[in-house]
Design an enzyme around this catalytic site. Structure first.
Site, PDB file in Angstrom:
ATOM      1  CG  ASN A   6     111.899  10.238  70.023  1.00  0.00           C
ATOM      2  OD1 ASN A   6     113.042  10.602  70.301  1.00  0.00           O
ATOM      3  ND2 ASN A   6     110.817  10.815  70.528  1.00  0.00           N
ATOM      4  CE  LYS A   8     110.112   9.020  73.669  1.00  0.00           C
ATOM      5  NZ  LYS A   8     108.926   8.758  74.475  1.00  0.00           N
ATOM      6  CG  HIS A  96     107.831  13.941  71.634  1.00  0.00           C
ATOM      7  ND1 HIS A  96     107.532  13.678  72.943  1.00  0.00           N
ATOM      8  CD2 HIS A  96     107.862  12.746  70.995  1.00  0.00           C
ATOM      9  CE1 HIS A  96     107.398  12.367  73.098  1.00  0.00           C
ATOM     10  NE2 HIS A  96     107.589  11.773  71.934  1.00  0.00           N
ATOM     11  CD  GLU A  98     108.731  12.050  75.984  1.00  0.00           C
ATOM     12  OE1 GLU A  98     109.801  12.183  75.385  1.00  0.00           O
ATOM     13  OE2 GLU A  98     108.143  10.953  76.089  1.00  0.00           O
ATOM     14  CD  GLU A 168     104.870  10.176  69.393  1.00  0.00           C
ATOM     15  OE1 GLU A 168     105.490   9.154  69.104  1.00  0.00           O
ATOM     16  OE2 GLU A 168     105.347  11.092  70.077  1.00  0.00           O
ATOM     17  N   GLY A 174     105.283   5.384  76.613  1.00  0.00           N
ATOM     18  CA  GLY A 174     106.083   4.872  77.721  1.00  0.00           C
ATOM     19  C   GLY A 174     105.290   4.097  78.756  1.00  0.00           C
ATOM     20  CB  SER A 214     103.217   1.449  74.217  1.00  0.00           C
ATOM     21  OG  SER A 214     103.512   2.197  75.386  1.00  0.00           O
ATOM     22  N   GLY A 235     109.554   4.731  70.495  1.00  0.00           N
ATOM     23  CA  GLY A 235     110.437   5.162  71.567  1.00  0.00           C
ATOM     24  C   GLY A 235     111.275   4.004  72.070  1.00  0.00           C
TER      25      GLY A 235
HETATM   26  P1  13P Z   1     107.340   4.725  73.487  1.00  0.00           P
HETATM   27  O1  13P Z   1     107.396   3.881  72.229  1.00  0.00           O
HETATM   28  O2  13P Z   1     108.480   4.478  74.404  1.00  0.00           O
HETATM   29  O3  13P Z   1     105.998   4.660  74.117  1.00  0.00           O
HETATM   30  O4  13P Z   1     107.544   6.262  73.011  1.00  0.00           O
HETATM   31  C1  13P Z   1     106.803   6.744  71.951  1.00  0.00           C
HETATM   32  C2  13P Z   1     107.255   8.107  71.611  1.00  0.00           C
HETATM   33  O5  13P Z   1     107.102   9.034  72.378  1.00  0.00           O
HETATM   34  C3  13P Z   1     107.933   8.286  70.315  1.00  0.00           C
HETATM   35  O6  13P Z   1     108.128   9.630  70.017  1.00  0.00           O
END
Ligand code: 13P
Length: 260
Positions: A6, A8, A96, A98, A168, A174, A214, A235
């Site tokens: 992803n 983002k 998601h 976010e 997640e 993150g 992560s 991510g």
């Molecule tokens: P990170 O791997 O950057 O923590 O993000 C995970 C994520 O939100 C994937 O959708």
């Protein structure tokens, strides 16, 4: 094992195209190295045609990070399922954390999008996960159950599956601090049981359950070797071919170990 990136809101289009090209080149020079891994990348909308072209014949599917629940209409700034299928998308990430946090996406909105994705033959990747406060209050399981309940209300899944669920935990996204493998497995086990109650055990067994938060090459083996973790939604580590494919190498290690 499904290894999904992803991206983002990262990279511009030329950078995204280059990243896709590097991944495609690495896969074509080491075709057997990743035999049993399914790959997916989910770049920003505007990258999709360029990334699809750059991947050319590479065994990497392309997905979007969100979409609207309607086919078309006066929804300024939105992107529809027919638009995504018209440029070769197979998957769409929905719900998601976010999107839930910054756009107040509700379970009902996610549910409408899941149904729309299925109507158009897109495989929804339904994201669920608790915040740190919810975990500390002992509500993690209840929160995740409610999110699954909401997202999958009145959704039917045939024997072909065509559904992915990603756990997640919000506190792991993150932050550089992934869930412990046992902690993730606990929630994945619960998700598998929930899906089995909903759709029957054989369908539930075929739904890939991804862990996200992560995931990096150094912690991927521990996570991916858990019985109900079928891949990763990655991510920041998906933004470089080395770390993305480094995680896929760990997936191969797990799969090889399972067959010996
Ligand atoms: P990170 O791997 O950057 O923590 O993000 C995970 C994520 O939100 C994937 O959708």
């Amino acid at each position: 094992m499904l290894i999904a990136g992803n991206w983002k809101m990262n990279t511009d289009v030329p950078e995204g195209r280059t990243l896709a090209q590097v991944i495609a080149d690495r896969l074509s020079t080491q075709p057997q190295a990743f035999d049993d891994v399914d790959f997916l990348v989910c770049p920003p909308f505007v990258h999709l045609p360029a990334v699809r072209d750059a991947l050319d014949d590479a065994p990497v599917a392309v997905g979007a990070q969100d979409m609207h629940a309607q086919d078309e209409g006066a929804y300024t700034g939105d992107v529809s399922a027919p638009m995504l299928t018209s440029i070769g998308c197979d998957y769409v990430i929905l719900g998601h954390s976010e999107r839930r946090k910054y756009y107040d996406e509700t379970d009902a909105a996610v549910n409408a999008k899941v149904k729309q994705a299925k109507r158009h033959g897109l495989i929804p990747i339904v994201c669920v996960g608790e915040t740190l406060e919810q975990r500390q209050a002992g509500n993690a399981e209840a929160v995740v159950r409610a999110q699954v309940d909401g997202a999958l209300a009145d959704v039917s899944v045939g024997e072909s599956g065509a559904l992915v669920v990603a756990y997640e935990p919000v506190w792991a996204i993150g932050t550089g601090e992934s869930a412990a493998p046992e902690q993730a497995q606990e929630m994945h086990g619960l998700l598998r049981r929930d899906l089995a109650e909903r759709f029957g055990a054989s369908v539930a067994d075929g739904v890939p359950l991804l862990y996200g938060g992560s995931m990096k090459p150094h912690n991927a083996y521990g996570l991916l070797s858990q019985p109900d973790i079928d891949g990763g939604l990655i991510g920041s580590a998906s933004l470089a071919a080395d770390s993305f494919l480094g995680i896929a190498e760990k997936a191969m290690d797990v799969l090889e170990e399972e067959t010996t």
